[in-house]
Design an enzyme around this catalytic site. Sequence first.
Site, PDB file in Angstrom:
ATOM      1  N   GLY A 160       3.403   2.575   5.028  1.00 34.97           N
ATOM      2  CA  GLY A 160       3.623   3.933   4.423  1.00 34.97           C
ATOM      3  C   GLY A 160       4.635   4.266   3.954  1.00 34.97           C
ATOM      4  CD  GLU A 218       0.281  -0.969   5.920  1.00 33.97           C
ATOM      5  OE1 GLU A 218       0.636  -1.795   5.462  1.00 33.97           O
ATOM      6  OE2 GLU A 218       0.604   0.185   5.590  1.00 33.97           O
ATOM      7  CD  GLU A 250      -0.132   2.897   2.430  1.00 39.43           C
ATOM      8  OE1 GLU A 250       0.353   3.228   3.480  1.00 39.43           O
ATOM      9  OE2 GLU A 250      -1.224   2.725   2.439  1.00 39.43           O
ATOM     10  CB  ALA A 310       2.580   5.330   9.726  1.00 39.48           C
TER      11      ALA A 310
END
Length: 258
Positions: free
Chosen positions: A109, A132, A112, A65
Site C-alpha cells: 500500500g 502482497e 500504491e 497496509a
Amino acid sequence: MDDAVILSRTEGRVGVITLNRPKQLNALNDALMDALGIALLAFDVDPAIGAIVITGNDKAFAAGADIAVMADWTYMDVFQSDFITRNWETIRRVRKPVIAAVAGFAMGGGCELALSCDIIVAAESAQFALPEIKLAVLPGAGGTQRLPRAIGKAKAMDMCLSARTLSAEEADRYGLVSRVVASDQLTTETMALAQRIAGYSLPALMAIKESVNRAWESSLTEGILFERRELHARFASADAHEGMHAFMEKRKPSFSHR
Ligand code: DAK
C-alpha cells in the site's frame, strides 16, 4: 503533536504531510488513511497552497497496509466497511499537484500510495515492491492497475507475481519514479521542486493535472479533445494573459491564481 499519525505543516505555498508511525514503518491503518485524507482535502481547498508533498522518514515511506490490523478480517468486514475505497482513494479527489518524497521502504500500500501521487521523487535509498503475494493477497489499492500503466505489463507482472523489489535506480529506469536524488538531499530537492510548481498559476496546474490524468482513462481522440478544451479555457484566465504579457515585457509574471 508527536504521537499524531500524520504531521502537517506549510512552507510557503507548499503543504507538507509526513506519515508518522515510525515504529511500524508507517504501516497504513484506518486512522492514518483518515487523517491523510482530511489533511489532503484541507490543503486542496486552501487558496494559499499550490502543491502538496507527502513524505515518510529515512527508513520508510510506508511499508504497506497494516498487516496486524488486517490479519483476522473477514470478507464481510472488508466488503461492508468498503475497505480501501472508503478512505484510501481520497487522494484521487485532490486537484492540486501531489508529490511523493520517498526514502526507504515503499511496499504494498505504500508503493500504491506513491503511485497515486502525481510525481514521485525517490531518494537513492528508496525501495519499491508490491509483496502482497507473500501474504496470499493482491495489491488492492490500485497497484495492479497503476503499475502496469506506469512501467508496462512485463515489469508489473514481475513485481506483482514474484514480489520483486526495485531499487531507486531501477524504479527510475522503468519509469516508476520521476527522479532520483541523493538520500540526504530528498527534502531539499523535493521542496525546491514543490515550491517551483506552487509558484505557477494554480488553475493552469489543475488543468494540466486533469488533462494528463485523462490520458490514462480515455482514447487518444477523447484525450486530445479534452486537452484542447482545457487549453481554450486558459484564455478565460487572468494568469494566462499575465504570463504571456510578462514574457513579452521580459519581466517575471505575477500570478493571481485566477
Ligand atoms: N504492517 C504492520 N506492521 C508492519 C508492517 C506492515 N505492513 N511492516 C512492518 N511492520 C512492523 C513490523 O512488524 C515491526 O514491528 P515490531 O516487530 O517491531 O513490533 C516493525 O514494523 C519493523 O519492521 P521489521 O522488523 O520487519 O523491519 P525490517 O527492516 O527487518 O524489514 C520490511 C522491513 C519492510 C522488509 C518488513 O517489515 C516487511 O516485509 N514488511 C511487510 C511489507 C509488506 O508485506 N507490505 C505489504 C503489506 S500488504 C486488500 C487491499 C490492499 C491490500 C491488501 C488487501 N484487499 C482489498 C483485500 C494491501 C496490502 C498490503 O499493503
